[in-house]
Scaffold this active site. Structure first.
Site, mmCIF file in Angstrom:
data_model
loop_
_atom_site.group_PDB
_atom_site.id
_atom_site.type_symbol
_atom_site.label_atom_id
_atom_site.label_comp_id
_atom_site.label_asym_id
_atom_site.label_seq_id
_atom_site.Cartn_x
_atom_site.Cartn_y
_atom_site.Cartn_z
ATOM 1 N N PHE A 20 63.010 74.404 -33.754
ATOM 2 C CA PHE A 20 64.138 74.679 -32.849
ATOM 3 C C PHE A 20 65.413 75.012 -33.640
ATOM 4 O O PHE A 20 66.435 75.349 -33.068
ATOM 5 C CB PHE A 20 64.411 73.448 -31.965
ATOM 6 C CG PHE A 20 63.239 73.098 -31.081
ATOM 7 C CD1 PHE A 20 62.869 73.941 -30.041
ATOM 8 C CD2 PHE A 20 62.505 71.938 -31.293
ATOM 9 C CE1 PHE A 20 61.776 73.631 -29.231
ATOM 10 C CE2 PHE A 20 61.418 71.625 -30.486
ATOM 11 C CZ PHE A 20 61.053 72.472 -29.449
ATOM 12 N N LYS A 70 59.053 67.285 -47.227
ATOM 13 C CA LYS A 70 60.302 66.540 -47.444
ATOM 14 C C LYS A 70 60.308 65.675 -48.708
ATOM 15 O O LYS A 70 61.360 65.477 -49.312
ATOM 16 C CB LYS A 70 60.600 65.655 -46.226
ATOM 17 C CG LYS A 70 61.053 66.428 -45.000
ATOM 18 C CD LYS A 70 61.470 65.486 -43.889
ATOM 19 C CE LYS A 70 61.903 66.261 -42.662
ATOM 20 N NZ LYS A 70 62.456 65.395 -41.610
ATOM 21 N N ALA A 147 60.661 58.926 -40.352
ATOM 22 C CA ALA A 147 61.920 58.928 -39.591
ATOM 23 C C ALA A 147 62.572 57.550 -39.645
ATOM 24 O O ALA A 147 63.797 57.428 -39.829
ATOM 25 C CB ALA A 147 61.651 59.338 -38.148
ATOM 26 N N ILE A 243 63.868 58.441 -30.412
ATOM 27 C CA ILE A 243 64.136 59.664 -31.199
ATOM 28 C C ILE A 243 63.186 60.812 -30.834
ATOM 29 O O ILE A 243 63.345 61.923 -31.309
ATOM 30 C CB ILE A 243 64.177 59.416 -32.720
ATOM 31 C CG1 ILE A 243 62.788 59.124 -33.295
ATOM 32 C CG2 ILE A 243 65.156 58.316 -33.089
ATOM 33 C CD1 ILE A 243 62.754 59.308 -34.808
#
Ligand code: NAP
Length: 301
Positions: A20, A70, A147, A243
């Site tokens: 997104f 990541k 996360a 989240i």
């Protein structure tokens, strides 16, 4: 319009089709009338090093990094911001070009420094701070994955008093708590760890100020998953943040509304991690309203 002076930002991941971020960032760039474009790049794990070198050679200004890169991207970067280093994951790379330095040109090197940041935890903290200050608060987090790690380190760095972590696999929660204790010894935060028993969660939530669910429970297509906590386990003074952002009204958010708790939607974390990346790359304030509107639009909300 793209022309010879257009500067490039982007996001790398595998897969990348569902991102997104381009909608949000391109709306922000357009609103500020900047000659930049933000693009998605599909990068396989075995091409990550080539990708970073190629980005330098092509003068790319900044990249977001998403799953699965990541952690692995860190070894390809020159510098890592202290919070990202503690988290052990980078979601934002800044490329700093030194066009005046002749010496490394002569050595055929590219004069560029790459610096990695993690803005995920910042995104969560800023989203919650729209509703309440986090200073001296008790925060309960469910989940202990990537996360949770970003959120826990940023929270612990932002002045909370107590952190309670509950995870299905308690060994993972224990390991996160140990990393927090080792890295943030001076912060003097009281950290507790539990498994996933409903009684433990209920007890921890009773005296918590902020509850953040970082598990994927309730995420599309599993929208009918039972909420991790029912309304009777939540209270009016609690700020509840799920989240998960697809859907916006998750089963947990619905329970929080029933309990009259304050609600923080998952898309806000996504928004503010992007806002921070934008500001790192461009060195100026991001147009939050425009970027939020674009994000909500692409999320279909
Ligand atoms: P992850 O590294 O795979 O961690 C998932 C965590 O959730 C693990 O601790 C896992 O427990 C727990 N979990 C998974 N399924 C569960 C279940 N059915 N019951 C109880 N616990 C369960 O994933 P992640 O990267 O942290 O992402 C987690 C969620 O956050 C995803 O839905 C992702 O879309 C969302 N997210 C949102 C944002 C945002 O900007 N809003 C950013 C990042 C991620 P075990 O350790 O026991 O397996």
């Amino acid at each position: 319009m793209v022309d010879g002076k257009t500067k490039i930002l982007g996001v790398i991941g595998d897969p990348i089709e569902h991102t997104f971020s381009p909608a949000m960032h391109n709306a922000g760039l357009k609103a500020l009338n900047l000659n930049h474009i933000y693009l998605p790049f599909h990068v396989k794990a075995d091409r990550l090093g080539h990708c970073i070198e190629g980005a330098k050679a092509m003068g790319i200004q900044g990249l977001n990094v998403t799953i699965p890169h990541k952690t692995n991207v860190i070894k390809h970067l020159d510098e890592i911001d202290s919070v990202a280093s503690m988290i052990g994951a980078v979601n934002t790379i800044q490329f700093i070009y030194d066009e005046d330095n002749e010496s490394s040109n002569q050595n055929n090197n590219i004069n560029v420094t790459t610096k990695g940041f993690n803005t995920d935890g910042y995104g969560c903290v800023r989203a919650i701070e729209e509703k309440t200050s986090i200073k001296n608060k008790k925060v309960t987090i469910t989940g202990a994955g990537g996360a949770a790690r970003a959120v826990a380190f940023q929270m612990a760095n932002s002045g909370i008093d107590e952190l309670s972590i509950l995870n299905r696999n308690p060994v993972k929660a224990e390991s996160l708590a140990n990393d927090l204790k080792v890295n943030l010894e001076k912060a003097g935060i009281d950290i507790t760890v539990n498994g996933f028993e409903i009684e433990d969660l209920k007890r921890e939530l009773d005296d918590s100020d902020i509850f953040i669910d970082t598990t994927p429970i309730g995420m599309y297509p599993n929208v009918d998953d039972k909420a991790i906590a029912s309304a009777d386990m939540l209270h009016e003074d609690l700020v509840v943040n799920d989240i998960v952002y697809t859907p916006m009204e998750t089963s947990l958010i619905k329970e929080a509304v029933k309990a009259n708790a304050e609600v923080v939607y998952g898309y806000k974390m996504l928004l503010y991690q992007g806002i921070r990346s934008f500001e790192i790359w461009l060195g100026r304030e991001a147009p939050v309203d425009v970027m939020e509107k674009a994000l909500l639009n692409v999320l279909g909300i």
